[in-house]
Design an enzyme around this catalytic site. Structure first.
Site: not given
Length: 114
Positions: A65-67, A93
């Site tokens: 996961m990242c933004r 996210m």
């Protein structure tokens, strides 16, 4: 050249007990993250690869996961190329928050996606 599609999953479909690997930077992590996630910023990823492989050995699959999903897609591709079971969390996210999944912040502040 045969390029297989990157394995990915919707944020709402990530199991509650999954290994979530957060590759965002420190300030993003502090603002809000998945409780129990493993935080290894993409910029430190190769140097800290041993930590990641230990967590993978325990859990089997990593949900990266990242933004929004760009950095995590790169990390997911790298892990898959190394023979690990990793999937990119579509929308990162922002999608996690949008799906109403729980988040925590450093210092007990109100969690948000930076």
């Amino acid at each position: 050249m045969n390029v297989s599609p990157l394995p990915s999953v919707d944020a709402a479909a990530v199991p509650a007990d999954a290994l979530v690997l957060d590759v965002r930077e420190e300030d993003e992590w502090a603002a809000g993250h998945v409780e129990g996630a493993v935080h290894v910023p993409m910029s430190d990823f190769v140097a800290r690869f041993g930590e990641v492989t230990e967590s993978l050995a325990e859990h089997g699959r990593a949900y990266v996961m990242c933004r929004v999903g760009g950095r995590s897609a790169q990390v997911t591709q790298y892990l898959v190329q190394q023979g690990f079971d990793a999937v990119n969390v579509d929308g990162g996210m922002l999608a996690w928050d949008g799906a109403g999944r729980p988040m925590v912040a450093e210092n007990g502040a109100q969690a948000f996606v930076l």
